[in-house]
Design a protein around this motif. Structure first.
Motif, short mmCIF file in Angstrom:
data_model
loop_
_atom_site.label_atom_id
_atom_site.label_comp_id
_atom_site.label_asym_id
_atom_site.label_seq_id
_atom_site.Cartn_x
_atom_site.Cartn_y
_atom_site.Cartn_z
N UNK A 247 -33.11 85.11 37.24
CA UNK A 247 -32.35 84.60 35.88
C UNK A 247 -31.26 83.60 36.13
N UNK B 81 -31.05 78.99 35.83
CA UNK B 81 -30.12 78.25 35.63
C UNK B 81 -29.93 77.00 36.38
N UNK C 54 -36.84 82.73 33.57
CA UNK C 54 -37.25 84.10 34.21
C UNK C 54 -35.95 85.03 34.48
N UNK C 55 -36.40 86.14 34.94
CA UNK C 55 -35.35 87.24 35.04
C UNK C 55 -36.12 88.65 35.51
N UNK D 160 -41.78 78.40 35.67
CA UNK D 160 -40.68 78.41 35.19
C UNK D 160 -40.59 77.32 33.92
N UNK D 161 -41.20 76.17 34.27
CA UNK D 161 -41.10 75.13 33.07
C UNK D 161 -41.74 75.52 31.82
N UNK D 162 -43.04 76.39 32.10
CA UNK D 162 -43.68 76.71 30.91
C UNK D 162 -42.60 77.85 30.04
N UNK D 163 -42.15 78.67 30.88
CA UNK D 163 -41.20 79.66 30.50
C UNK D 163 -40.15 78.85 29.48
N UNK D 164 -39.73 77.97 30.10
CA UNK D 164 -38.46 77.17 29.24
C UNK D 164 -39.21 76.36 27.95
N UNK D 165 -40.16 75.62 28.28
CA UNK D 165 -40.86 74.92 27.40
C UNK D 165 -41.43 75.85 26.05
N UNK D 166 -41.94 76.93 26.26
CA UNK D 166 -42.60 77.67 25.14
C UNK D 166 -41.48 78.43 24.53
N UNK D 167 -40.50 79.03 25.40
CA UNK D 167 -39.63 80.12 24.86
C UNK D 167 -38.27 79.69 24.79
N UNK D 168 -37.74 78.81 25.64
CA UNK D 168 -36.54 78.34 25.46
C UNK D 168 -35.41 78.99 26.74
N UNK D 169 -36.34 80.06 27.13
CA UNK D 169 -35.37 80.59 28.39
C UNK D 169 -36.31 80.93 29.52
#
Lengths: 192, 410
Positions: free
Chosen positions: A156, A161, A53-54, A42-51
């Motif tokens: 998501x 959130x 999971x979903x 989850x962190x990597x998703x936010x860190x790399x892409x800015x959003x």
């Protein structure tokens, strides 16, 4: 050499079991270990892409493709659908679709590596398979409807959130758990 | 500027960037499966207090991700303003959440876990996914009946920090401690209701709990960058843009942009209320310079084709507001060249310009004496673009938006 190397021996045993259809599914991992892994993903998703999971967004867009094939005129008349597929918009041209596809592939690969791919129906002991299928379908319908109403599903909205501290996501998360706990007693025969 | 999140479209191109999401999705599905989330009876057990895996994995993942995210933003590696924070629509979220809770206990999955279940050939998982499709379809067909409710109680990008009026650090610490207490409670339930031997979870979990509490305090200790910190990191590069006057847009270009149907120009007047009431450009929104920072969340939610045009009487105050917004990663922010004074002198009739001019007006004050407070009723507030033949150099270049404008369920 007359003695078998223990590794080889185990492989032979596994192969024999496979042949006999007695594949042993590996146990699930420690929940705290899974939590840490999921947190890092989850962190990597936010860190790399800015959003985050979903899942339901991807399903939504796949559904819209089907609707657009069957009734394109209808899609162009519903404001909620136009956003995704109005005119020449391609509803699959969105990152969430690829995330969803990845989720299915990841689940499959893990199930395959851990020998958990098996055609079966997981259910409580007191209900028939057919009842379980019907309940899964009804539950899925409620989930799908609620997820769109709440603008997000457990992944998501609650997970993503929640981690970035959105007030709405926390309220949503308590509502999901609250709803499930409130009804659990009345449907206990489905599970035990 | 913080290097993360990456601008994937710019780095890799439109379609290739989706590979990154495919890989992330793969990891997501894999972890859900090894956690046992493809198995409905394991999920349902949560709601009878027999096995609390759902709570542990979800809440555990939330605190791990949260600590890492706010550690990264605290160190200036990651920009919180560019992260998608689900906007709050309070009541639709709560009602939708309750419906989903019912669906969870009846059907045994949530949408993400049902995908993993279906991928491992569980027939109940496949039925659930089909149900989800029907539910989504029914929503699309019926939301029109209560659209007002669906858009109600909108609070924008509203975080726990805003709710409790405190910084990130204290919230992170409290959430982590609450999660650890919840895990303790969950294990008690497993021990006494589920009759489960707790030793299977391993002693290392105590060290892990201590570790994450320590990390939460580290996040509290390093704090989060202020607007001034963020500006300091980018000042060199951005001050050059100011010196080269790249950010100052000629009124002629603004008129041209306002005519462009693909672009939305948001004019923001950062002057005092008095000046604003005397004269302002039609549709300019009044936000005093000292309040502009509280609008950052709202501005960052605007679509990628929005251009923010700041204006003060001359350029000084607007440039200061520009620095504030740029430091907060708001895209496409510019300043009206020569400010409102320049605008008035271009778009008013010659007679007014010569007669009403205030000789030697102080810096960043109105250079014209208006006969009364006209607001936007002066003809210069809404010039007809066809009348003016203005020569200017086009400067506005739309930035590709970093970070997504929608969440995982949009």
């Amino acid at each position: 050499m007359t003695t078998l190397n223990p590794n080889m021996e185990r492989n032979l045993v596994t192969a024999a079991n496979d042949a006999a259809g007695e594949t042993q599914a590996k146990p699930y991992v420690n929940p705290y270990f899974a939590a840490i892994l999921l947190g890092i993903v989850l962190f990597l998703a936010f860190f790399i892409t800015g959003s985050g999971l979903g899942a339901s967004g991807g399903l939504n867009r796949i559904l819209v493709v089907a609707e657009d094939l069957i009734a394109p005129g209808h899609v162009d008349n519903v404001p909620y659908l136009i956003d995704m597929a109005g005119g020449d918009r391609n509803p699959l041209d969105n990152w969430i679709v690829f995330l969803t596809l990845g989720t299915v592939i990841g689940g499959f690969v893990s199930g395959w590596r851990n020998k958990r791919i098996k055609v079966e129906t997981v259910k409580g002991p007191r209900i028939t398979r057919e009842t379980r299928w019907l309940m899964a379908f009804i539950g899925g319908t409620l989930m799908g409807y609620g997820a769109r109403l709440a603008r997000g599903c457990t992944s998501g909205q609650a997970l993503s959130g929640g981690a970035v501290l959105s007030v709405g996501s926390w309220a949503f998360m308590f509502a999901v758990f609250g709803g499930a706990y409130a009804l659990a007693y009345f449907v206990r025969r489905l599970w035990y | 500027m913080a290097p993360f999140p990456l601008n994937l479209t710019e780095l890799l191109g439109h379609w290739p960037s989706y590979i990154v999401y495919l890989v992330i999705g793969f990891a997501f599905g894999y972890v859900l499966e090894i956690a046992g989330f493809g198995n409905s009876s394991k999920l349902a057990a949560q709601f009878y207090f027999k096995e609390m895996t759902v709570l542990k994995v979800m809440f555990g993942a939330i605190i791990v991700a949260m600590v890492l995210i706010f550690g990264a933003t605290g160190l200036g590696l990651l920009d919180y303003n560019l992260i998608y924070v689900n906007p709050t629509y309070l009541w639709p979220g709560i009602i939708g959440g309750l419906i989903m809770g019912f669906g969870f206990i009846i059907g045994g999955f949530c949408p993400g876990t049902s995908l993993v279940s279906a991928a491992t050939a569980k027939l109940d998982g496949i039925m659930f996914v089909l149900g989800v499709f029907l539910g989504i379809f029914l929503f699309g067909e019926t939301v029109g009946l209560y659209e007002d409710f669906w858009y109600s109680s909108y609070m924008g990008r509203f975080t726990l920090m805003d709710l409790f009026n405190t910084g990130v650090g204290p919230i992170v610490v409290v959430v982590v401690i609450a999660a650890i207490l919840a895990f303790l409670g969950a294990e008690m339930a497993e021990k006494y209701i589920g009759k489960m031997p707790l030793a299977q979870f391993g002693r290392w979990r105590y060290s892990a709990a201590a570790g994450i509490i320590v990390l939460a305090f580290v996040v509290l200790f390093i704090g989060q960058p202020t607007n001034a910190d963020k500006w300091a990191r980018m000042a060199d590069e951005q001050e050059t843009r100011i010196e080269n006057r790249e950010i100052y847009i000629h009124p002629g270009e603004i008129l041209h942009l306002m005519e462009d149907p693909k672009i939305t120009v948001k004019m923001i007047d950062v002057r005092s209320e008095t000046d604003y009431n005397i004269f302002h450009v039609l549709d300019a929104k009044h936000i005093p310079a000292d309040q502009i920072q509280s609008y950052v969340g709202e501005f960052n939610l605007e679509p990628a084709n929005t251009v923010f045009m700041l204006m003060s009487n001359d350029e000084e105050t607007a440039t200061e507001a520009w620095r504030t917004l740029i430091a907060e990663s708001v895209p496409n922010v510019y300043v009206l060249e020569g400010g409102v004074n320049n605008w008035v002198s271009i778009f008013s009739d010659k007679e007014f310009v010569t007669s009403a001019q205030v000789p030697d007006h102080a810096a960043d004050t109105l250079a014209f004496a208006f006969p009364s407070a006209l607001g936007s009723r002066s003809p210069a507030a809404d010039p007809n673009p066809d009348v003016y033949e203005l020569e200017y150099e086009s400067k506005v270049v739309l930035e590709l938006k970093r970070g997504p404008a929608s969440g995982g369920c949009g």
